[in-house]
Scaffold this active site. Structure first.
Site, PDB file in Angstrom:
ATOM      1  N   LYS A  78     -67.482  -5.677  15.061  1.00  0.00           N
ATOM      2  CA  LYS A  78     -66.129  -6.242  14.983  1.00  0.00           C
ATOM      3  C   LYS A  78     -66.201  -7.740  15.269  1.00  0.00           C
ATOM      4  O   LYS A  78     -66.982  -8.170  16.131  1.00  0.00           O
ATOM      5  CB  LYS A  78     -65.234  -5.526  15.999  1.00  0.00           C
ATOM      6  CG  LYS A  78     -63.763  -5.923  15.945  1.00  0.00           C
ATOM      7  CD  LYS A  78     -62.961  -5.127  16.978  1.00  0.00           C
ATOM      8  CE  LYS A  78     -61.480  -5.432  16.949  1.00  0.00           C
ATOM      9  NZ  LYS A  78     -60.709  -4.659  17.938  1.00  0.00           N
ATOM     10  N   SER A 153     -56.741  -2.313  16.039  1.00  0.00           N
ATOM     11  CA  SER A 153     -57.148  -3.530  15.377  1.00  0.00           C
ATOM     12  C   SER A 153     -58.564  -3.491  14.803  1.00  0.00           C
ATOM     13  O   SER A 153     -58.931  -4.388  14.047  1.00  0.00           O
ATOM     14  CB  SER A 153     -57.053  -4.705  16.361  1.00  0.00           C
ATOM     15  OG  SER A 153     -57.940  -4.519  17.446  1.00  0.00           O
ATOM     16  N   SER A 177     -57.329   0.421  19.923  1.00  0.00           N
ATOM     17  CA  SER A 177     -57.912  -0.214  18.730  1.00  0.00           C
ATOM     18  C   SER A 177     -59.202   0.385  18.198  1.00  0.00           C
ATOM     19  O   SER A 177     -59.611   0.039  17.099  1.00  0.00           O
ATOM     20  CB  SER A 177     -58.132  -1.698  18.998  1.00  0.00           C
ATOM     21  OG  SER A 177     -56.924  -2.373  18.782  1.00  0.00           O
TER      22      SER A 177
HETATM   23  N1  GLN Z   1     -51.967  -2.115  19.184  1.00  0.00           N
HETATM   24  C1  GLN Z   1     -52.196  -2.561  20.508  1.00  0.00           C
HETATM   25  C2  GLN Z   1     -51.861  -4.027  20.600  1.00  0.00           C
HETATM   26  O1  GLN Z   1     -51.492  -4.570  19.633  1.00  0.00           O
HETATM   27  C3  GLN Z   1     -53.630  -2.312  20.925  1.00  0.00           C
HETATM   28  C4  GLN Z   1     -54.592  -3.242  20.289  1.00  0.00           C
HETATM   29  C5  GLN Z   1     -55.985  -3.082  20.819  1.00  0.00           C
HETATM   30  O2  GLN Z   1     -56.365  -2.047  21.350  1.00  0.00           O
HETATM   31  N2  GLN Z   1     -56.746  -4.153  20.735  1.00  0.00           N
HETATM   32  O3  GLN Z   1     -51.957  -4.637  21.608  1.00  0.00           O
END
Ligand code: GLN
Length: 485
Positions: A78, A153, A177
């Site tokens: 990532k 994400s 994410s």
């Molecule tokens: N969707 C959550 C956020 O936007 C979690 C994102 C993540 O785990 N990086 O913060």
């Protein structure tokens, strides 16, 4: 089966027996990227030359008898984990041209095993989002239906693994994410216990919640990758000094005597009935496999987790993102009247709308007069949620829930409604608040779209999660299906 669809352990066996080379496997994977990435857009950067060179080194290493489980196997990282000499953008204009001078701890560890990195994965900007639509570059598409989101994400990581563009990937999980996109793409995704994996070299989003973990095609691979990346690191003061077991030893498909709790609060209002059905059936299967299922577990503070997360995560993010001032590294606006103007223009151009929203939310929650009402209150709720999980784990070995309340939604459907987007992680974010581990495994499909089942355990119980996931995987064939992209 095409080479690019092999699991880590299958590829490892073929490499050991000399039936394939890492170079062949890497070329097959790069060929697959050429074939499908125009449609999926899993990658921010494809590191073709590097991958071919690393594959050659891996082949030499294997010939010399130095063959670790991940040697020579193509991986996607990532794009929020630092890779020395390779751009690390966080899918943000702020870091569009940032080339880190050092490797993240997890990258060092994979390198030590002889990794082959095929590229860096697309993501929501700075990992803020649930659909990979917040990438400053382009959205990633779900390989099961190109009109739909892959989740986020870590969307690039999960689409690449699902579609054969990488054998495995590393993602990061702050509120879901890894698990949520794993569920949306029908792959295995694990968020380890907070402190299990070093965050050194992971670009910080919300430091008390962030954790790196594996994205893989099956549970055995998940154990192999966790073996490789887990462990104490003095450079991350929150990493925990606790021995790392051999996680492959916990892959025993036997659930006898295991107590499984199903918390009713996770079947939230607005959950799609198809998803609920799939998950209830999956739990039924765990019962057939010998587990004792308690359908009546209650975690009454669960509904407060979303609000709690959206105070704590933006507060930490706001502090972490203060470093992007256009001075030391990253984008810098040069046409400016003075220092303050330069800083304003840098941040105005460099950050996208969701990142700015988080900075404003966090600044508000921490400001004088509001701190007690928001941030301090959220910390208290955090303690309650953590305790509630601890109580549940005194009675159950694991908890089983849906990974998400819905199947993958359509691209564009939620971008204008932050609240709807935040709800995509309603089943995953309590886990980060409590710091416990969670895994998502493929549990079925609704009209051809993937559904994930989430398994949770007490801190450092990854072995138990893997055991349950392994038993379920062996009794079903959901994880073996590949998207027809
Ligand atoms: N969707 C959550 C956020 O936007 C979690 C994102 C993540 O785990 N990086 O913060």
């Amino acid at each position: 089966m095409p080479l690019y669809n092999l699991s880590i352990h299958e590829a490892h066996d073929l490499l050991s027996r000399g039936e394939i080379s890492s170079l062949e496997l890497t070329k097959a994977t790069l060929g697959r990227i050429d074939e499908v990435d125009g449609k999926l857009r899993s990658f921010v950067t494809v590191t073709r030359e590097l991958a071919l060179a690393q594959a050659q080194q891996a082949d030499e290493r294997i010939k010399a008898g130095d063959h670790a489980p991940l040697t020579g196997i193509p991986v996607l990282i990532k794009d929020n984990m630092c890779t020395k000499g390779t751009k690390t953008t966080c899918s943000s204009k702020m870091l569009e041209n940032f080339v880190p001078p050092y490797d993240a701890a997890v990258v060092e560890k994979l390198n030590a095993q002889g990794m082959v990195m095929v590229g860096k994965g697309n993501m929501d900007e700075f990992a803020m989002g649930s659909s990979t639509e917040n990438s400053a570059f382009y959205p990633t598409h779900n390989p099961w239906d190109l009109e739909r989101v892959p989740g986020g994400s870590s969307g690039g990581a999960t689409t690449a693994v699902a579609a054969g563009e990488a054998v495995y990937a590393l993602g990061s999980d702050t509120g879901g994410s890894i698990r949520q996109p794993a569920g949306f793409c029908s792959v295995v995704g694990l968020k380890p216990t907070y402190g299990r994996v070093s965050r050194y070299g992971l670009v910080a989003f919300a430091s008390s919640l962030d954790q790196i973990g594996p994205v893989t095609r099956d549970v055995t691979d998940c154990a192999l990758v966790l073996n490789a990346i887990a462990g104490h690191d003095p450079r991350d003061s929150t990493s925990v000094d606790q021995p790392v077991p051999d996680y492959t030893k916990s892959l025993i498909p036997d659930l006898k005597g295991l107590r499984i709790g199903v918390p009713e609060e996770y079947f939230v209002e607005g959950m799609e009935s198809g998803v609920e059905q799939v998950v209830r059936q999956a739990v039924g299967k765990l019962g057939e496999l010998g587990a004792e299922v308690d359908w009546g577990v209650s975690l009454p503070n669960t509904p407060a987790a979303l609000a709690c997360y959206y105070i704590i995560a933006p507060s930490e993010a706001m502090a972490n993102l203060a470093r992007y001032d256009g001075v030391k590294y990253g984008f810098s606006a040069r046409e400016a009247e003075n220092m303050w103007d330069a800083m304003e223009k840098t941040r105005q151009y460099g950050f996208g709308p969701e990142v700015k929203r988080r900075i404003m939310l966090g600044t508000y929650a921490l400001s004088a007069g509001y701190y007690e009402a928001y941030y301090l209150k959220a910390q208290k709720v955090r303690t309650l949620i953590t305790r509630e999980f601890a109580d549940a784990f005194a009675r159950c070995d694991v908890l089983v829930t849906p990974t998400s309340p819905t199947v993958p939604f359509r691209i564009g459907e939620r971008v204008d409604d932050p609240m709807q987007m935040y709800l995509a992680d309603v089943c995953t974010l309590p886990v980060n608040i409590a710091g416990i581990p969670g895994i998502s495994v493929p549990a079925g499909f609704v009209d051809g779209l993937p559904v994930g089942m989430q398994i949770l355990g007490k801190p450092f119980s990854e072995e138990t999660l893997l055991r349950v996931a392994c038993a379920y995987e062996q009794a079903t064939d959901w994880g073996q299906r590949r998207p027809g992209v």
